[in-house]
Design an enzyme around this catalytic site. Sequence first.
Site, PDB file in Angstrom:
ATOM      1  N   GLU A  44       0.853  -1.193   0.000  1.00 17.33           N
ATOM      2  CA  GLU A  44       0.000   0.000   0.000  1.00 17.33           C
ATOM      3  C   GLU A  44       0.889   1.244   0.000  1.00 17.33           C
ATOM      4  O   GLU A  44       1.904   1.295   0.676  1.00 17.33           O
ATOM      5  CB  GLU A  44      -0.872  -0.002   1.268  1.00 17.33           C
ATOM      6  CG  GLU A  44      -1.782   1.213   1.367  1.00 17.33           C
ATOM      7  CD  GLU A  44      -2.693   1.186   2.593  1.00 17.33           C
ATOM      8  OE1 GLU A  44      -2.296   0.654   3.649  1.00 17.33           O
ATOM      9  OE2 GLU A  44      -3.819   1.722   2.487  1.00 17.33           O
ATOM     10  N   LYS A 118      -9.683   1.848  -2.572  1.00 15.24           N
ATOM     11  CA  LYS A 118      -9.953   1.332  -1.217  1.00 15.24           C
ATOM     12  C   LYS A 118     -11.400   1.651  -0.832  1.00 15.24           C
ATOM     13  O   LYS A 118     -11.804   2.826  -0.845  1.00 15.24           O
ATOM     14  CB  LYS A 118      -8.970   1.999  -0.250  1.00 15.24           C
ATOM     15  CG  LYS A 118      -8.890   1.410   1.142  1.00 15.24           C
ATOM     16  CD  LYS A 118      -7.739   2.107   1.900  1.00 15.24           C
ATOM     17  CE  LYS A 118      -7.394   1.436   3.199  1.00 15.24           C
ATOM     18  NZ  LYS A 118      -6.187   2.023   3.813  1.00 15.24           N
ATOM     19  N   CYS A 159      -5.543  -3.078   2.399  1.00 15.66           N
ATOM     20  CA  CYS A 159      -5.278  -2.926   3.825  1.00 15.66           C
ATOM     21  C   CYS A 159      -6.530  -3.012   4.709  1.00 15.66           C
ATOM     22  O   CYS A 159      -6.996  -4.087   5.006  1.00 15.66           O
ATOM     23  CB  CYS A 159      -4.499  -1.626   4.066  1.00 15.66           C
ATOM     24  SG  CYS A 159      -3.558  -1.716   5.602  1.00 15.66           S
TER      25      CYS A 159
HETATM   26  N1  LIG Z   1      -3.564   0.981   7.168  1.00 10.94           N
HETATM   27  C1  LIG Z   1      -4.787   0.462   7.061  1.00 10.94           C
HETATM   28  O1  LIG Z   1      -5.504   0.726   6.128  1.00 10.94           O
HETATM   29  C2  LIG Z   1      -5.335  -0.482   8.061  1.00 10.94           C
HETATM   30  C3  LIG Z   1      -4.665  -0.750   9.346  1.00 10.94           C
HETATM   31  O2  LIG Z   1      -3.518  -0.399   9.599  1.00 10.94           O
HETATM   32  C4  LIG Z   1      -5.472  -1.499  10.309  1.00 10.94           C
HETATM   33  O3  LIG Z   1      -6.615  -1.849   9.982  1.00 10.94           O
HETATM   34  O4  LIG Z   1      -5.001  -1.755  11.407  1.00 10.94           O
END
Ligand SMILES: NC(=O)CC(=O)C(=O)O
Length: 278
Positions: A44, A118, A159
Amino acid sequence: MLRNFRLVLCQFSAGHDKVANLSKARDLIQQATAAGGQVIVLPECFNSPYSTKYFADYAEEIPGTPETSPSVHFLLEAARNHQVHIIGGSIPEREGNKLYNTSICVSPDGQILKKHRKVHLFDINVPGKIVFFESDVLTAGNEPTIIETPYCKIGVGICYDLRFGEYAWTLSKSEDVGLLVYPGNFNMTTGPKHWELLLRSRAVDNQIFVAACSQARNTSSEYVSYGHSMVVNPWGEILSSTEFDEGLVVQDIDFGVLNENRGSIWTRRHKRFELYER
Ligand SMILES: NC(=O)CC(=O)C(=O)O
């Protein structure tokens, strides 16, 4: 049809220098290809520091031009040069006056197969540990994303999307989706508690391979990443993973295991959807 293939996750840390981030990604994609990777995944936010205050500065239009959107065109060129599929982590995307956190999925002929915006924005407040509000600057996507490859269909999330079992099922319900891929960047508060648990849960829930590619840990960064890029099989077993450092996770995906799992345990057909919405 499901065909076995080699998946490679490129774990690295993105800093403030976009050119240096792309150069690191270029080196790792080269190594991933040399290791026989056919589908290559980046983390990401691979072209930018992961912080809401930087997203606007690093954002690019998709597809834009090589001058205005160097990260996008880097992905297209890398896929074409190496004749591989690339699930290009994510970058901040600009469209009009909106910003998205977007993964660009590219075919070996250098074409964008799909982009995934996302769909669940990462807003969190763990007092004394982490406060992060993607929704301050980003807009959520509205489409589940499935790409077609010669090996299988691949469901894509980014993520925080990993936390939503319903989204994983939306991606997984068709029998020809063999793998879920999540470019990610969990942190040192949530990562140790939830990263492995979520990956293994999504794999068991949906009887599917799950892979997540994280940024590497950089303790001097404002947002310290958890790392631990990982591939899990439909039984929920960790097939391969790494820890905090930069490097590759190379994993052969053998769909015999998926067929064995789905043939032995029938949760996919025992679902009682008529009960769940009550
Ligand atoms: N960084 C993200 O999108 C998610 C995350 O770090 C988490 O859900 O914990």
